[in-house]
Design a protein around this motif. Structure first.
Motif, PDB file in Angstrom:
ATOM      1  N   MET A 173      27.613  25.783  18.982  1.00 38.54           N
ATOM      2  CA  MET A 173      26.245  25.862  19.504  1.00 38.54           C
ATOM      3  C   MET A 173      25.292  25.043  18.637  1.00 38.54           C
ATOM      4  N   VAL A 179      16.678  38.959  17.246  1.00 40.63           N
ATOM      5  CA  VAL A 179      16.825  40.101  18.162  1.00 40.63           C
ATOM      6  C   VAL A 179      15.961  41.280  17.744  1.00 40.63           C
ATOM      7  N   PHE A 187      27.558  29.786  14.905  1.00 37.84           N
ATOM      8  CA  PHE A 187      28.552  29.413  15.909  1.00 37.84           C
ATOM      9  C   PHE A 187      28.686  27.895  15.935  1.00 37.84           C
ATOM     10  N   ALA A 234      21.325  33.115  20.302  1.00 41.05           N
ATOM     11  CA  ALA A 234      22.610  33.690  20.726  1.00 41.05           C
ATOM     12  C   ALA A 234      22.501  35.189  21.007  1.00 41.05           C
ATOM     13  N   GLY A 235      21.884  35.924  20.086  1.00 40.39           N
ATOM     14  CA  GLY A 235      21.802  37.368  20.257  1.00 40.39           C
ATOM     15  C   GLY A 235      20.828  37.765  21.347  1.00 40.39           C
ATOM     16  N   LEU A 294      22.152  37.731  25.002  1.00 44.09           N
ATOM     17  CA  LEU A 294      23.252  38.634  25.365  1.00 44.09           C
ATOM     18  C   LEU A 294      22.827  39.611  26.459  1.00 44.09           C
ATOM     19  N   ARG A 297      19.094  34.119  13.127  1.00 47.32           N
ATOM     20  CA  ARG A 297      19.782  34.624  14.310  1.00 47.32           C
ATOM     21  C   ARG A 297      19.714  36.148  14.346  1.00 47.32           C
TER      22      ARG A 297
END
Lengths: 259, 304
Positions: free
Chosen positions: A100, A166, A97, A108-109, A112, A162
């Motif tokens: 960012m 997660v 992104f 980022a993930g 969420l 990234r």
């Protein structure tokens, strides 16, 4: 972590156009599976059905079943958002992104769905993910700089960081090295080799040497002609596909006689 | 042929481009010079000769404040609605509906401002009047809603609402274009991480579109600041007051439009000086917008 994928009789459509026909395949957990085949044979399309990214395109739909350790991803009441958070994806062109920082890209993930995470926890996660993507040493002093300032290869590893931040069950890679130079490609391939200890990795590649280097199993996709749907022609151990293929068209493709 | 010879086409094109660029500067410069020269008498006149009898600045500052208040009301009301509509068209509506909606929005921008003005006095002001009564009665303790409410509804708030409707299309249609340009790559990156549609919009579409949205809002603000007809028609002008629902207040553009036909001599200079200040305010607004846009350049997405 890490689950098996069973695909049964999957047909993939763009509107009325059938792009992929009748694929049945089992992708083993904790292994690297490569999809190879000529351009337009539907391997990327098929890959995108495995985390329900295919349906993001207007008019796109699938028929058939995709089971993640027995749970149908396309079952009634299954939220594609949940599916995608379990099955990570790395794209052809690195896409951190741009608005960012490196740190925020990794997180980022994780952030969420309004998840809260403490500063200490997130620091640890950023370091763990970046180490996991072999990028920590190169970026640890500039975590607050924009991710778009990195080189292409570093950006791609940032995207992998990234994706693993997660902690997905599966990582899908859509030609992850096609926009990278040989040295960055090597870095990503080394990384794939480490990822398979913890994750199920599926990689689409145009580069047959790459498939031979990184994967345990290889699936060969092909189309009969333009406008016809792509099909899974042959699927077995990578060494078999490259040294002793059963199908004539597989042999032609891997020996470079077409495609 | 020597190395220096350039092709005729290249030369013609670069000359044309240069001339076009210079022309804009010349026009802008001559407008500024014209305004300055014509306005000078107002700045140096004896305070007692100026309208109001207390000098130019005490004449002008209430209408500057009025201008800013009207534009601020318009922006505060229009921006959220415009962004919502733009996002709906670009990312939520089915394709057929979004096309139709896009046309309707563009059509709104084509309506002449007189029509908005007439709509403002004959319909909106009348409809809003009972609401103003209500506001004066129950929210009158807030200074901006202090009573007694105007019996005609021709107030600052009505003017602000009309302006909001007028600037809505331009903000919407520019924002929609910007949102549609968000790289698919980034949207898919967000979705593939397990983002919902709204999270995807927050992570990619809005940051990517931010500079464009700021420009859109500034264009809207420019129109709101300079709008004459609608405000001149809707507002019953008067001295500056804090309450938005009483008769009163004025804006630079309305002041000029209402008084210019009968003005001569020093009065004319006053009005032109008011125009000069509007020019400077608009310029300042645009410069601030540009500064906001460049401040975060590294993270803007332009270098993706």
């Amino acid at each position: 972590m890490s689950k098996r994928i069973d695909v049964q009789d999957l047909n993939v459509f763009y509107g009325d156009f059938k792009a992929v026909e009748d694929v049945t395949i089992r992708v083993e957990a904790r292994s690297v599976t490569a999809f190879i085949g000529p351009s337009g044979c539907g391997k990327s399309t098929f890959l995108r059905t495995l985390n329900r990214m295919h349906e993001v395109i207007p008019g796109a739909r699938v028929e058939g079943q995709v089971l993640l350790d027995g749970d149908d991803l396309y079952g009634a009441g299954v939220d594609p958002v949940t599916v995608r958070s379990q099955i990570g994806m790395v794209f052809q062109r690195p896409n951190p992104f741009p608005t960012m920082s490196i740190r925020d890209n990794v997180l980022a993930g994780v952030k969420l769905n309004n998840k809260r995470i403490s500063r200490a926890e997130s620091d640890a996660l950023v370091e763990r993910s970046l180490r996991g993507a072999n990028l920590w040493k190169e970026v640890k002093d500039r975590l607050d700089k924009p991710g778009s300032g990195l080189s292409g290869g570093q950006q791609q590893r940032l995207c992998i960081a990234r994706a693993i931040a997660v902690e997905p069950e599966v990582i899908l890679m859509d030609e992850p090295c096609s926009a990278l130079d040989p040295i960055s490609t090597l870095a990503v391939e080394d990384l794939i080799d480490e990822l398979k200890d913890n994750y199920t990795v599926v990689i689409v590649t145009h580069n047959m040497q790459q498939a031979a280097r990184v994967s345990e199993k290889t699936a060969f996709f092909n189309i009969a002609g333009t406008g016809d749907p792509g099909r899974l022609i042959e699927y077995s151990d990578t060494t078999e596909i490259f040294n002793n293929p059963r199908e004539k068209s597989t042999e032609d493709y891997v020996s470079g006689r077409f495609g | 042929m020597s190395k220096q010879t350039s092709r005729a086409g290249d030369r013609i094109f670069s000359t044309t481009a240069l001339m076009a660029g210079v022309l804009i500067l010349v026009v802008l410069f001559s407008v500024a010079v014209f305004l300055l020269i014509q306005a000078l008498p107002a700045f140096f006149a004896d305070p007692s000769e100026i309208t109001g009898g207390e000098g130019f600045w005490s004449y002008i500052w209430p209408i500057i404040v009025g201008t800013v208040i009207a534009a601020a009301i318009a922006l505060i009301l229009a921006t959220p609605v415009a962004l919502g509509v733009a996002l709906f068209i670009s990312h939520y509506a089915p394709r057929r509906l979004s096309q139709g909606l896009g046309y309707v929005i563009d059509l709104l921008a084509a309506i002449p401002s007189v029509i908005y003005g007439v709509w403002g006095i004959t319909f909106l002001a009348v409809q809003l009047e009972p609401m103003y009564e209500w506001l004066a009665e129950y929210a009158g303790w807030i200074p901006i809603f202090a009573g007694p409410a105007s019996a005609t509804g021709k107030t600052m708030l009505t003017a602000g609402i009309v302006l909001a409707v007028m600037i809505l299309p331009i903000i919407t249609s520019i924002s929609r274009e910007i949102f549609l340009q968000t790289p698919k790559l980034h949207e898919e990156a967000a979705l593939a991480l397990g983002a919902t549609r709204w999270e995807m919009i927050r992570m990619t579409v809005i940051p990517f579109g931010r500079p464009g949205v700021i420009s859109a809002v500034m264009l809207g603000l420019g129109r709101a600041l300079g709008e004459t007809m609608a405000v001149a028609l809707v507002l019953s002008t008067g001295p500056l007051i804090l309450s938005l629902i009483q008769t009163g207040n004025s804006t630079i553009a309305a002041e000029i439009a209402l008084n210019y036909p009968e003005a001569y001599g020093l009065r004319l200079a006053e009005l032109i000086a008011a125009g000069l200040l509007l020019f400077i305010i608009t310029l300042a607004v645009n410069m601030v917008a540009r500064w906001v846009i460049t401040r975060n350049k590294d993270f803007s997405g332009a270098n993706a």
